[in-house]
Design an enzyme around this catalytic site. Structure first.
Site, PDB file in Angstrom:
ATOM      1  CG  HIS A   1      -7.368  -6.259   1.191  1.00 55.61           C
ATOM      2  ND1 HIS A   1      -7.052  -5.588   0.041  1.00 55.61           N
ATOM      3  CD2 HIS A   1      -6.390  -5.966   2.091  1.00 55.61           C
ATOM      4  CE1 HIS A   1      -5.919  -4.911   0.229  1.00 55.61           C
ATOM      5  NE2 HIS A   1      -5.499  -5.127   1.458  1.00 55.61           N
TER       6      HIS A   1
ATOM      7  CG  ASP B   1      -0.598  -5.169   4.465  1.00 56.36           C
ATOM      8  OD1 ASP B   1      -1.177  -4.681   3.480  1.00 56.36           O
ATOM      9  OD2 ASP B   1      -1.174  -5.378   5.555  1.00 56.36           O
TER      10      ASP B   1
ATOM     11  CD  GLU C   1      -5.898  -7.711   6.876  1.00 56.89           C
ATOM     12  OE1 GLU C   1      -4.898  -7.149   7.346  1.00 56.89           O
ATOM     13  OE2 GLU C   1      -6.609  -7.195   5.993  1.00 56.89           O
TER      14      GLU C   1
ATOM     15  N   GLY D   1      -9.715  -1.756   3.104  1.00 55.78           N
ATOM     16  CA  GLY D   1     -10.446  -1.102   4.191  1.00 55.78           C
ATOM     17  C   GLY D   1     -11.045  -2.099   5.165  1.00 55.78           C
TER      18      GLY D   1
ATOM     19  CG  HIS E   1      -1.972  -1.031   1.214  1.00 53.92           C
ATOM     20  ND1 HIS E   1      -3.224  -0.798   0.690  1.00 53.92           N
ATOM     21  CD2 HIS E   1      -1.984  -2.324   1.650  1.00 53.92           C
ATOM     22  CE1 HIS E   1      -3.961  -1.894   0.807  1.00 53.92           C
ATOM     23  NE2 HIS E   1      -3.231  -2.837   1.387  1.00 53.92           N
TER      24      HIS E   1
END
Length: 336
Positions: free
Chosen positions: A199, A279, A202, A172, A17
């Site tokens: 994503h 990440d 997680e 998010g 990111h």
């Protein structure tokens, strides 16, 4: 046994990111441009932009990003930021990186979606020309945002035809906005026939990863829940999905409470497609060299394992076929 020079190993990164990976010197530069005061002491600044070693949750981890948002509101800032992240990667022998960012988080002062993408791609190109790394951009939709806003952002992004903007992601708050909650947005991106990652897995909810697989998404950010779900792991392998694993980040957010809760060894034993990622280099105070050291320490990963995972990463990347061919050749030469 010869010690491994982890820094020297050629590397590929698919999950990084932009706003979570800025160097402290670049954060200071951007703050100066934005006329925002920062703590003078680097250690104090680091406390604001690096998440605690153990967070209470993913949401606590994400708080560190709020500090960076005001710094990324101009074309110049985004170009500087993208160059910085690609440069950091190149200096640790990353030969290909995909840097993801959310245009929405840089539109507070009037930038358009197109302008944010152009600015990021410009910074990535500067790093490519200077360091020989291949660096590409992914656009993230924010899953907790107003869906009509996100739909507009995704549509505007899809109009951009830049060879360095190669795909989409949703980032998010996974816990409260799983795949079913944003299904119209996922279908919208799928209709573009452009590459997409997602994503999922997680935040401890196997259903979210199962839904992602059922929707035909072939790359998955984190996939941490696979450590606890053997049947889901079988589906993951059967569908040829590639996992973008992020060890340090998962330990911080408690996605993996301990190293034993991290899915790497089970995925490896099952023959799953594995890639190793940071990440967020700054928020997690890591880089790929550190991650490789940890995989070697905790899982006895070998140079051949790293070669295999990097080969997988190239094959799963959103690079062009020509770029993949070039990268596979560079990788083979580096590991020969």
């Amino acid at each position: 046994m010869t010690a491994i020079d982890f820094h020297k190993l050629a590397k590929i990164e698919l999950h990084c990111h932009l706003d979570g990976s800025l160097s402290l010197s670049t954060i200071r530069h951007l703050a100066e441009l934005a006329q925002i005061d920062l703590p003078e002491d680097d250690e104090e600044l680091k406390q604001h932009v690096t998440a605690p070693v153990t967070c209470e949750s993913l949401l606590e981890y994400l708080e560190s990003f709020d500090y960076i948002r005001p710094l990324l509101q101009t074309n110049e800032a985004l170009t500087i930021a993208a160059y910085d992240v690609a440069k950091q990667a190149a200096l640790e022998n990353v030969i290909y990186i995909e840097v993801r960012f959310a245009p929405e988080l840089s539109m507070d002062k009037g930038l358009t979606v197109t302008e944010t993408i152009d600015a990021v791609c410009q910074g990535l190109r500067q790093a490519q020309e200077e360091f020989g790394i291949i660096a590409k951009a992914l656009v993230c939709g924010m899953r907790q945002s107003d869906q009509s806003l996100t739909a507009c952002i995704l549509d505007e992004a899809n109009q951009v035809r830049d060879s360095d903007f190669v795909g989409f992601d949703f980032a998010g708050d996974e816990l409260n906005y799983g795949p079913a909650a944003i299904k119209p947005l996922i279908e919208q991106v799928k209709s573009y026939n452009r590459p997409m990652t997602f994503h999922a897995g997680e935040c401890g909810c196997p259903a979210f990863l199962a839904e992602s697989i059922a929707m035909g998404i072939k790359r998955n950010g984190h996939a941490t829940i696979l450590a606890q779900e053997p049947e889901l792991l079988d589906e993951f392998v059967k569908n040829g999905v590639t996992g973008e694993l992020c060890l340090t980040s998962n330990l911080q957010t408690k996605a993996a409470v301990t190293v034993n809760d991290f899915p790497y060894l089970k995925m490896k034993a099952a023959g799953a497609n594995i890639t190793i990622n940071t990440d967020n280099r700054t928020v997690s105070d890591t880089n790929l060299t550190k991650e490789y050291e940890l995989y070697h320490k905790y899982f006895d990963s070998t140079v051949q394992d790293f070669y295999a995972h990097n080969k997988t990463a190239i094959e799963a990347s959103f690079a062009s076929d020509e770029e993949k061919e070039e990268l596979l050749a560079r990788l083979a030469k580096a590991y020969s």
